[in-house]
Design a protein around this motif. Structure first.
Motif, PDB file in Angstrom:
ATOM      1  N   ARG A 170       0.829  -1.203   0.000  1.00  0.00           N
ATOM      2  CA  ARG A 170       0.000   0.000   0.000  1.00  0.00           C
ATOM      3  C   ARG A 170       0.865   1.255   0.000  1.00  0.00           C
ATOM      4  O   ARG A 170       0.556   2.236  -0.698  1.00  0.00           O
ATOM      5  CB  ARG A 170      -0.912  -0.008   1.229  1.00  0.00           C
ATOM      6  N   LYS A 174       0.894   4.067  -2.913  1.00  0.00           N
ATOM      7  CA  LYS A 174       0.636   5.476  -2.575  1.00  0.00           C
ATOM      8  C   LYS A 174       1.799   6.361  -3.037  1.00  0.00           C
ATOM      9  O   LYS A 174       1.583   7.474  -3.532  1.00  0.00           O
ATOM     10  CB  LYS A 174       0.430   5.625  -1.061  1.00  0.00           C
ATOM     11  N   GLU A 178       1.314   9.329  -5.646  1.00  0.00           N
ATOM     12  CA  GLU A 178       1.670  10.679  -5.195  1.00  0.00           C
ATOM     13  C   GLU A 178       2.659  11.356  -6.133  1.00  0.00           C
ATOM     14  O   GLU A 178       2.664  12.579  -6.262  1.00  0.00           O
ATOM     15  CB  GLU A 178       2.270  10.619  -3.781  1.00  0.00           C
ATOM     16  N   ALA A 195     -10.175   9.934  -2.256  1.00  0.00           N
ATOM     17  CA  ALA A 195      -8.712  10.082  -2.225  1.00  0.00           C
ATOM     18  C   ALA A 195      -8.279  10.928  -3.414  1.00  0.00           C
ATOM     19  O   ALA A 195      -8.979  11.022  -4.425  1.00  0.00           O
ATOM     20  CB  ALA A 195      -8.021   8.717  -2.264  1.00  0.00           C
ATOM     21  N   ASN A 197      -4.313  12.908  -5.189  1.00  0.00           N
ATOM     22  CA  ASN A 197      -2.857  12.960  -5.093  1.00  0.00           C
ATOM     23  C   ASN A 197      -2.366  14.403  -5.163  1.00  0.00           C
ATOM     24  O   ASN A 197      -3.132  15.342  -5.400  1.00  0.00           O
ATOM     25  CB  ASN A 197      -2.193  12.092  -6.165  1.00  0.00           C
TER      26      ASN A 197
END
Length: 523
Positions: A170, A174, A178, A195, A197
């Motif tokens: 995870r 991420k 990002e 969610a 980024n």
């Protein structure tokens, strides 16, 4: 484990006495030896002590459920080879998926017919027997879990390991999201942002906390328009990925052209549980498209102006040549007149080539086809340049069989192709050299192949493609001399391709060049 009397042992684990009794009765009636366990801890201990040939596990059992038992056993090489069937009385969504994710070899519902269960058992036992046989473990040498505490500790260690791996994966995901240059945003089924980024936040000039939990339209503003909202709604309803172009507005009010891709987010069973939106900045692309359109417009203006000027040059030049041809001069001045006529006709040919090339590029020129003998056309074309070869002292050789037969093509344009190719060959062949014109029909493809071979200086390989481009000239090693006028070969290429053929050159420096083109079976 198959014993000496060839009776296979099956371990059945279920916390329901009734279900366990029925299962054992079915197994014994089919000729199997049945071993029982009433909870998960006992099932693990029996698996190590009895070493059965197959294990049947219920999911919901006290102390340790069937999932944990299966995962624990499949992690130990000593018992991992034993086939496992997970048997449950509840057909809940995802039960089969998670059962097989634990490493189980099969999944069944308790309400299934006994014959179906026995058939599955036979299949798994047969598959296990054809696999490479492992040596039977020595039960005395096995490190058996001493008791419930040790078994639970093993399960806890397994869960910790899997949790660590999942956490690392995870974090990796991420980190990738990002650092993407494109904006990323996920929506739940209610159309709310779950969610995002860093790139999207920078595009909007907002913090992630300002976007989370907000409806899509509210989070991105009205600039995106109803079309963007409609795309996400369709994807959330289970439609395939969709794309559109829109604009994204920064907090400062500046707007950026953006390509939006909406992709459904599905769970392990394929049901849509949300939507992932990608936002790609296409500002540079739009600038390039606008610049390209402008260049196309300017190029059209330039071509139109060039064509107009060239077209206007042809009429007075034709009149000039007609006047020169009618002049009667003394024998000593005839050479000067011939030079003037040659230069004028060359210029007229260039003008005609340029106008025809422009028409073919625009698709406005049509081929005036007729049926004729190709050998006759080749001979006629060679007659137009034979005097040039004579004057330069170049030997002209022909290998043109009449068996080539008839073709249906535009004779005038095809003749100009021959005249161009042979004229170029003579021009770049030194005195006492030779130019050979050959023509054959390929027995397999039935294509006619025409070639013009010279003994000139040759063409460098890096220029093979370039010499067919408009206004391209290739310098030879002899200073001040170029390999083409920049129009003739372009005209040849366009005419040949318009007839469905192809044209190319084969050359070696210091030896010579051969220009070849094909004509398909025309009709």
């Amino acid at each position: 484990m198959e014993s000496s009397d060839n009776v296979r042992t099956i371990l059945a684990a279920d916390d329901s006495p009734v279900a366990l009794a029925l299962l054992n009765r079915t197994l014994r009636a089919a000729g199997y030896r049945a071993v029982s366990a009433t909870n998960g801890i006992e099932a693990v201990q029996q698996a190590y002590s009895a070493l059965p040939d197959l294990i049947i596990l219920d999911i919901e059992m006290p102390r340790l459920n069937g999932y944990h038992v299966c995962r624990l056993l499949k992690r130990d090489p000593a018992v991992a080879h034993i086939p496992v069937i997970i048997l449950t009385g509840v057909d809940v969504r995802g039960t089969e998926f998670w059962s097989l994710r634990t490493g189980a070899d099969a999944f069944m519902i308790k309400s299934a017919e006994p014959a179906e269960l026995l058939a599955t058992i036979e299949t798994l036992l047969s598959e296990a027997s054809v696999r490479q046989k492992r040596p039977v473990p020595d039960t005395q040498a096995l490190e058996l879990p001493a008791g419930p505490e040790e078994i639970l500790a093993k399960v806890a260690a397994l869960m910790d390991e899997e949790l660590y791996v999942a956490t690392v994966e995870r974090i990796e995901l991420k980190t990738i999201v990002e650092n993407l240059r494109d904006g990323v945003l996920t929506l739940n089924l209610a159309g709310e942002v779950s969610a995002t980024n860093r790139s999207l936040c920078e595009m909007l000039g907002r913090e992630e906390a300002e976007l989370i939990g907000k409806p899509f339209g509210q989070a991105l503003g009205l600039t995106m328009g109803a079309s963007a909202l409609l795309v996400t709604e369709e994807v959330l309803q289970g439609h395939e990925p969709l794309e559109l172009e829109s604009e994204i507005e920064h907090r400062s009010g500046t707007k950026t052209p953006t390509a939006i891709s909406a992709i459904p987010l599905r769970d392990f069973l394929g049901s849509t549980v949300g939507c992932v939106c990608l936002f790609h900045n296409i500002e540079r692309q739009k600038e390039q498209e606008a610049l390209y359109d402008k260049l196309k417009s300017l190029d059209k203006v330039k071509n139109d102006l060039t064509n107009m000027i060239v077209h206007d040059l042809r009429t007075p030049l034709t009149s000039l040549l007609a006047g020169l041809q009618s002049i009667q001069v003394a024998e000593e001045d005839k050479e000067i007149l011939d030079i003037a006529l040659l230069g004028g006709n060359t210029l007229l040919g260039m003008i005609n080539n340029l106008l025809d090339i422009s028409k073919m590029e625009e698709g406005s020129m049509t081929l005036d086809k007729s049926e004729f003998l190709l050998s006759d056309l080749l001979v006629s074309g060679l007659a137009q340049v034979s005097w040039l070869a004579e004057n330069k002292g170049v030997k002209l050789i022909t290998e043109i069989p009449r068996s080539l037969g008839q073709v249906v093509a535009d004779p005038d344009k095809l003749k100009r192709v021959i005249v161009n190719l042979v004229g170029n060959a003579v021009k770049f062949t030194p005195a006492d050299g030779q130019v050979t014109v050959i023509a054959t029909r390929d027995a397999i493809s039935n294509e006619i192949i025409v070639g013009v071979r010279d003994t000139g200086e040759g063409i460098p390989k890096e220029a093979f493609e370039r010499i067919f481009e408009k206004f391209e000239q290739v310098a030879t090693r002899k200073a001040g001399k170029t390999m083409s006028t920049g129009l003739g070969l372009t005209f040849c290429k366009l005419v040949v391709e318009a007839h469905g053929g192809r044209i190319w050159v084969e050359s070696e420096l210091g030896i010579g060049s051969t220009f070849l083109f094909t004509l398909p079976q025309l009709g």
